[in-house]
Motif scaffolding. Structure first.
Motif, PDB file in Angstrom:
ATOM      1  N   THR A 260       0.639  -1.187  -0.086  1.00 19.55           N
ATOM      2  CA  THR A 260       0.091   0.032  -0.001  1.00 19.55           C
ATOM      3  C   THR A 260       0.865   1.263   0.014  1.00 19.55           C
ATOM      4  OG1 THR A 260      -1.454  -1.099   1.231  1.00 19.55           O
ATOM      5  CG2 THR A 260      -2.202   1.092   1.109  1.00 19.55           C
ATOM      6  N   PRO A 261       0.582   2.193  -0.853  1.00 15.92           N
ATOM      7  CA  PRO A 261       1.399   3.617  -0.740  1.00 15.92           C
ATOM      8  C   PRO A 261       1.542   4.260   0.528  1.00 15.92           C
ATOM      9  CG  PRO A 261      -0.170   3.325  -2.703  1.00 15.92           C
ATOM     10  CD  PRO A 261      -0.643   2.437  -1.704  1.00 15.92           C
ATOM     11  N   ILE A 262       2.592   4.490   0.768  1.00 16.28           N
ATOM     12  CA  ILE A 262       2.645   5.402   2.375  1.00 16.28           C
ATOM     13  C   ILE A 262       3.482   6.561   2.088  1.00 16.28           C
ATOM     14  CG2 ILE A 262       4.664   4.055   3.038  1.00 16.28           C
ATOM     15  CD1 ILE A 262       3.405   3.739   5.636  1.00 16.28           C
ATOM     16  N   PHE A 263       3.205   7.683   3.092  1.00 21.78           N
ATOM     17  CA  PHE A 263       3.755   8.873   2.950  1.00 21.78           C
ATOM     18  C   PHE A 263       4.200   9.083   4.541  1.00 21.78           C
ATOM     19  CE2 PHE A 263       4.635  13.219   3.262  1.00 21.78           C
ATOM     20  CZ  PHE A 263       4.869  13.733   1.966  1.00 21.78           C
ATOM     21  N   LEU A 264       5.633   9.310   4.629  1.00 19.15           N
ATOM     22  CA  LEU A 264       6.365   9.576   5.793  1.00 19.15           C
ATOM     23  C   LEU A 264       6.387  11.076   6.100  1.00 19.15           C
ATOM     24  CD1 LEU A 264       8.915   6.854   5.456  1.00 19.15           C
ATOM     25  CD2 LEU A 264       6.583   6.499   6.793  1.00 19.15           C
ATOM     26  N   VAL A 265       5.939  11.623   7.151  1.00 24.43           N
ATOM     27  CA  VAL A 265       6.320  12.798   7.850  1.00 24.43           C
ATOM     28  C   VAL A 265       6.968  12.797   8.964  1.00 24.43           C
ATOM     29  CG1 VAL A 265       5.432  15.136   8.661  1.00 24.43           C
ATOM     30  CG2 VAL A 265       4.267  13.886   6.872  1.00 24.43           C
ATOM     31  N   PRO A 326       7.612   3.981  -6.127  1.00 16.44           N
ATOM     32  CA  PRO A 326       7.331   5.264  -6.543  1.00 16.44           C
ATOM     33  C   PRO A 326       6.153   5.858  -5.822  1.00 16.44           C
ATOM     34  CG  PRO A 326       7.132   4.111  -8.364  1.00 16.44           C
ATOM     35  CD  PRO A 326       7.771   3.005  -7.470  1.00 16.44           C
ATOM     36  N   SER A 327       5.541   4.823  -5.471  1.00 12.03           N
ATOM     37  CA  SER A 327       4.019   5.373  -4.807  1.00 12.03           C
ATOM     38  C   SER A 327       4.149   5.826  -3.380  1.00 12.03           C
ATOM     39  CB  SER A 327       3.050   4.271  -4.790  1.00 12.03           C
ATOM     40  OG  SER A 327       3.492   3.241  -3.982  1.00 12.03           O
ATOM     41  N   HIS A 328       5.471   5.628  -2.863  1.00 12.10           N
ATOM     42  CA  HIS A 328       5.833   6.297  -1.524  1.00 12.10           C
ATOM     43  C   HIS A 328       6.434   7.665  -1.522  1.00 12.10           C
ATOM     44  CE1 HIS A 328       5.109   2.266  -0.359  1.00 12.10           C
ATOM     45  NE2 HIS A 328       6.175   1.655  -0.299  1.00 12.10           N
ATOM     46  N   GLY A 329       6.089   8.315  -0.480  1.00 12.92           N
ATOM     47  CA  GLY A 329       6.399   9.738  -0.432  1.00 12.92           C
ATOM     48  C   GLY A 329       7.130  10.014   0.857  1.00 12.92           C
ATOM     49  N   ALA A 330       7.766  11.191   1.082  1.00 10.08           N
ATOM     50  CA  ALA A 330       8.088  11.557   2.331  1.00 10.08           C
ATOM     51  C   ALA A 330       8.244  13.288   2.439  1.00 10.08           C
ATOM     52  CB  ALA A 330       9.539  11.066   2.511  1.00 10.08           C
ATOM     53  N   PHE A 331       8.370  13.691   3.622  1.00  7.89           N
ATOM     54  CA  PHE A 331       8.531  15.051   3.933  1.00  7.89           C
ATOM     55  C   PHE A 331       9.212  15.100   5.054  1.00  7.89           C
ATOM     56  CE2 PHE A 331       7.914  19.172   5.913  1.00  7.89           C
ATOM     57  CZ  PHE A 331       7.703  20.207   4.996  1.00  7.89           C
ATOM     58  N   ILE A 332      10.548  15.338   4.787  1.00 10.40           N
ATOM     59  CA  ILE A 332      11.766  15.072   6.371  1.00 10.40           C
ATOM     60  C   ILE A 332      12.037  16.587   6.469  1.00 10.40           C
ATOM     61  CG2 ILE A 332      13.486  13.908   7.032  1.00 10.40           C
ATOM     62  CD1 ILE A 332      11.075  12.059   6.362  1.00 10.40           C
ATOM     63  N   ILE A 360       3.596  20.892   4.734  1.00 11.38           N
ATOM     64  CA  ILE A 360       3.452  19.459   4.946  1.00 11.38           C
ATOM     65  C   ILE A 360       2.182  19.240   4.325  1.00 11.38           C
ATOM     66  CG2 ILE A 360       2.985  17.596   6.788  1.00 11.38           C
ATOM     67  CD1 ILE A 360       4.813  19.109   8.448  1.00 11.38           C
ATOM     68  N   ALA A 361       1.204  20.144   4.590  1.00 10.41           N
ATOM     69  CA  ALA A 361      -0.072  19.901   3.845  1.00 10.41           C
ATOM     70  C   ALA A 361      -0.479  19.733   2.473  1.00 10.41           C
ATOM     71  CB  ALA A 361      -1.339  20.957   4.426  1.00 10.41           C
ATOM     72  N   LYS A 362       0.364  20.614   1.701  1.00 12.42           N
ATOM     73  CA  LYS A 362       0.490  20.427   0.281  1.00 12.42           C
ATOM     74  C   LYS A 362       1.118  19.417  -0.169  1.00 12.42           C
ATOM     75  CE  LYS A 362       1.315  23.278  -3.796  1.00 12.42           C
ATOM     76  NZ  LYS A 362       1.873  21.917  -4.588  1.00 12.42           N
ATOM     77  N   ALA A 363       2.300  18.942   0.371  1.00 12.32           N
ATOM     78  CA  ALA A 363       3.021  17.773   0.043  1.00 12.32           C
ATOM     79  C   ALA A 363       2.246  16.281   0.313  1.00 12.32           C
ATOM     80  CB  ALA A 363       4.314  17.617   1.071  1.00 12.32           C
ATOM     81  N   VAL A 364       1.601  16.292   1.249  1.00  8.80           N
ATOM     82  CA  VAL A 364       0.829  15.056   1.457  1.00  8.80           C
ATOM     83  C   VAL A 364      -0.592  15.028   0.387  1.00  8.80           C
ATOM     84  CG1 VAL A 364      -0.997  14.001   3.250  1.00  8.80           C
ATOM     85  CG2 VAL A 364       1.380  14.821   4.083  1.00  8.80           C
ATOM     86  N   GLY A 365      -1.096  16.075   0.230  1.00 11.10           N
ATOM     87  CA  GLY A 365      -2.257  16.319  -0.743  1.00 11.10           C
ATOM     88  C   GLY A 365      -1.544  16.189  -2.057  1.00 11.10           C
ATOM     89  N   ASN A 370      -1.774  12.147  -6.537  1.00  7.67           N
ATOM     90  CA  ASN A 370      -0.764  12.146  -7.585  1.00  7.67           C
ATOM     91  C   ASN A 370      -0.683  13.474  -8.303  1.00  7.67           C
ATOM     92  OD1 ASN A 370      -0.411   9.127  -6.884  1.00  7.67           O
ATOM     93  ND2 ASN A 370      -2.374   8.876  -7.830  1.00  7.67           N
ATOM     94  N   ARG A 371      -0.561  14.492  -7.926  1.00 10.59           N
ATOM     95  CA  ARG A 371      -0.366  15.951  -8.506  1.00 10.59           C
ATOM     96  C   ARG A 371       1.073  16.130  -8.714  1.00 10.59           C
ATOM     97  NH1 ARG A 371      -4.753  18.362  -4.640  1.00 10.59           N
ATOM     98  NH2 ARG A 371      -2.987  18.651  -3.356  1.00 10.59           N
ATOM     99  N   SER A 372       2.006  15.665  -8.150  1.00  6.71           N
ATOM    100  CA  SER A 372       3.338  15.905  -8.185  1.00  6.71           C
ATOM    101  C   SER A 372       4.161  14.949  -7.539  1.00  6.71           C
ATOM    102  CB  SER A 372       3.690  17.336  -7.975  1.00  6.71           C
ATOM    103  OG  SER A 372       3.654  17.605  -6.592  1.00  6.71           O
ATOM    104  N   PRO A 373       5.511  14.975  -7.878  1.00  6.45           N
ATOM    105  CA  PRO A 373       6.420  13.708  -6.930  1.00  6.45           C
ATOM    106  C   PRO A 373       6.342  14.555  -5.533  1.00  6.45           C
ATOM    107  CG  PRO A 373       7.327  14.370  -9.018  1.00  6.45           C
ATOM    108  CD  PRO A 373       6.097  15.235  -8.783  1.00  6.45           C
ATOM    109  N   SER A 374       6.643  13.771  -4.439  1.00  5.40           N
ATOM    110  CA  SER A 374       6.468  13.986  -3.242  1.00  5.40           C
ATOM    111  C   SER A 374       7.528  13.374  -2.412  1.00  5.40           C
ATOM    112  CB  SER A 374       4.964  13.794  -2.743  1.00  5.40           C
ATOM    113  OG  SER A 374       3.951  14.542  -3.147  1.00  5.40           O
TER     114      SER A 374
END
Length: 395
Positions: A260-265, A326-332, A360-365, A370-374
Motif C-alpha cells: 500500500t502506498p505510504i507517506f512519511l512525515v 515510486p508510490s511512497h513519499g516523504a516530507f523530512i 506538509i499539507a500540500k506535500a501530503v495532498g 498524484n499531483r506531483s512527486p512528493s
C-alpha cells in the motif's frame, strides 16, 4: 440611528460567534461497546473509543482514520500505570475534543481533507494496536488486546459507511504513526477492492539505532513490548516470516514489503528519538545531554555533530525503505520536533515549516492525489528558518 448601528454590531457579533463555534466545534467521544464481547478492549478492560466528525459535500465517501500516539508499555508495572489515565482506559478520556491540522474542517486550512469523514482513534492499549493475549491475570486485570481493538474499530466504521469509501487514508502520530505503518496493508485489505487506500505516518519512523554509549536500548525495549503484548500475530507477516517479531516493530523492516502506498512525515532530528533512542537517560547518567534534549539551541557543537550523524543514519535507513516504490513519499524537515500533522501551525499556516517552498499539507495532498512527486528531504540543521523547534522542561 444609534439603535440601527447597535443592531448591526450585534448581528456582526452573532456571525463571529457562529464562525468561531464552527471552527472549534467539539467532536464527541464514541465508545465501541460492541467490541467488549469480542475481547477488543483497552488495557483496563474498558471499551475502545474514537471521535468521529462526519464528512460532507464531495467528501461524503472519503475517510481519514487518524490514530492517536502515546508511547508503549513494556512491562506489567508500566501498563498498570497507563490504566490510571486515558492511555489505558476509555473511562479517563475527554468526552469531547477539537480537531485541527489534518483533521480540521476548514477548507483554507486543510484543503484536501476538510470535508472527509475524519476519525481520531484513541490509543489505550500500549502496543501500537498489535497486542493479542487471551489470558487476563486477575491480579492486574490487564488486557493486551491492541490488535483486536484495531479490527473492532475498523469494523464499526465500516458499518457506519466506510464500506462505501471511494478514498481512504490511515494516518497516525508517534506510536499511532507506527501503527499506521504496521496496520497499513491490513487496513487496505478490510476496505473494498476499488477504494483508493493510502497510509500516512507522522513521527512514526523509529529507527533501530544505538545510543551514545553504543547500547541497543530501543531494540531491547521494542522486543519487551512485543513479547508482553503477544504482538507477533498482528505484525506484518512479510516481516515476521524473515525476522524475529521484535525487529518487526521497526518501520525499516516493514515498509520495503508494503503493498500500500505510504507517506512519511518526520523531523530529521525527531525530538522523541533524540531523547529516547540516541541519548536516553540510562545512557547519560551524568545528564550531559539534559539541556540539549530540552531544546536544540542548547546543544554543544559536539552534541550537534552527534545529532548530524544521527540524521544521516536516519536518512540512509529511510531511503533504503522508500526506493522500492515510486508510490511512497516523504516530507523530512530539519526541525527538532515530534508530530506535525495534527497541529494547525505545523500542518498548514502562514508560518508553517516548509521544505522546497512546500508545506506538509500540500506535500501530503500532492502525494495522495498524484499531483506531483512528493519526496522532500530538507538540508541539515540549522538551515531551515521555518522550523517550529520544540522546547521542553529540562527539570
Amino acid at each position: 440611528m444609534a439603535y440601527a448601528r447597535l443592531g448591526q454590531w450585534l448581528s456582526l457579533l452573532v456571525c463571529l460567534l457562529i464562525l468561531l463555534k464552527a471552527e472549534s466545534h467539539p467532536v464527541e467521544l464514541t465508545l465501541v461497546q460492541s467490541a467488549v464481547a469480542k475481547g477488543a478492549v483497552c488495557l483496563d478492560g474498558s471499551p475502545p473509543a474514537y471521535h468521529f466528525d462526519k464528512g460532507f459535500g464531495a467528501g461524503i465517501n472519503n475517510w481519514l482514520v487518524h490514530i492517536e500516539g502515546g508511547g508503549w508499555c513494556k512491562d506489567v508495572e508500566s501498563c498498570v500505570e497507563r490504566t490510571k489515565n486515558f492511555r489505558g482506559s476509555s473511562t479517563k478520556m475527554e468526552k469531547t475534543i477539537s480537531f485541527s491540522g489534518v483533521l480540521g474542517k476548514k477548507q483554507t486550512m486543510n484543503p484536501d481533507f476538510y470535508n472527509w469523514n475524519r476519525i481520531k482513534v484513541r490509543y489505550c492499549d500500549g502496543s501500537s494496536f498489535t497486542g493479542d493475549v487471551e489470558a487476563v491475570d486477575p491480579a492486574t486485570n490487564l488486557h493486551f488486546r491492541g490488535g483486536r481493538v484495531f479490527r473492532a474499530i475498523i469494523d464499526d466504521l465500516l458499518a457506519k459507511g466506510m464500506i462505501n469509501a471511494k478514498n481512504a487514508l490511515l494516518s497516525g502520530c508517534s506510536a499511532g504513526g507506527l501503527a499506521s505503518i504496521l496496520q497499513c496493508d491490513n487496513f487496505r485489505s478490510l476496505l473494498p477492492a476499488g477504494t483508493n487506500v493510502k497510509c500516512l505516518a507522522d513521527a512514526g519512523y523509529f529507527i533501530n539505532a544505538k545510543t551514545i554509549t553504543g547500547s541497543q536500548q530501543i531494540e531491547a525495549f521494542y522486543s519487551q513490548v512485543v513479547a508482553l503484548h503477544g504482538s507477533a500475530k498482528h505484525l506484518p507477516a512479510s516481516c515476521t516470516s524473515r525476522l524475529r517479531p521484535g525487529l518487526c516493530f521497526f518501520p525499516q523492516n516493514v515498509i520495503p514489503q508494503l503493498r500500500t502506498p505510504i507517506f512519511l512525515v518526520n523531523a530529521a532530528y525527531d525530538s522523541w528519538q533524540i531523547k529516547n533512542i540516541l541519548a536516553p537517560s540510562v545512557a547519560d547518567p551524568k545528564g550531559t545531554w539534559k539541556s540539549c534534549k530540552s531544546g536544540i539551541k542548547n546543544c554543544s557543537p559536539a552534541q550537534i555533530q552527534t545529532m548530524q550523524d544521527y540524521r544521516l543514519q536516519f536518512l540512509n535507513v529511510l531511503n533504503g525503505g522508500l526506493t522500492n516504490s515510486p508510490s511512497h513519499g516523504a516530507f523530512i524537515d530539519s526541525c527538532y520536533a515530534h508530530c506535525q500533522i495534527g497541529t494547525q501551525e505545523t500542518w498548514m499556516a502562514s508560518d508553517s515549516p516548509v521544505v522546497s517552498k512546500t508545506t506538509i499539507a500540500k506535500a501530503v495532498g500532492d502525494w495522495y492525489y498524484n499531483r506531483s512527486p512528493s519526496k522532500k528531504i530538507d538540508c541539515p540543521y540549522p538551515c531551515n528558518p521555518t522550523c517550529k523547534n520544540k522546547e521542553f522542561d529540562s527539570n
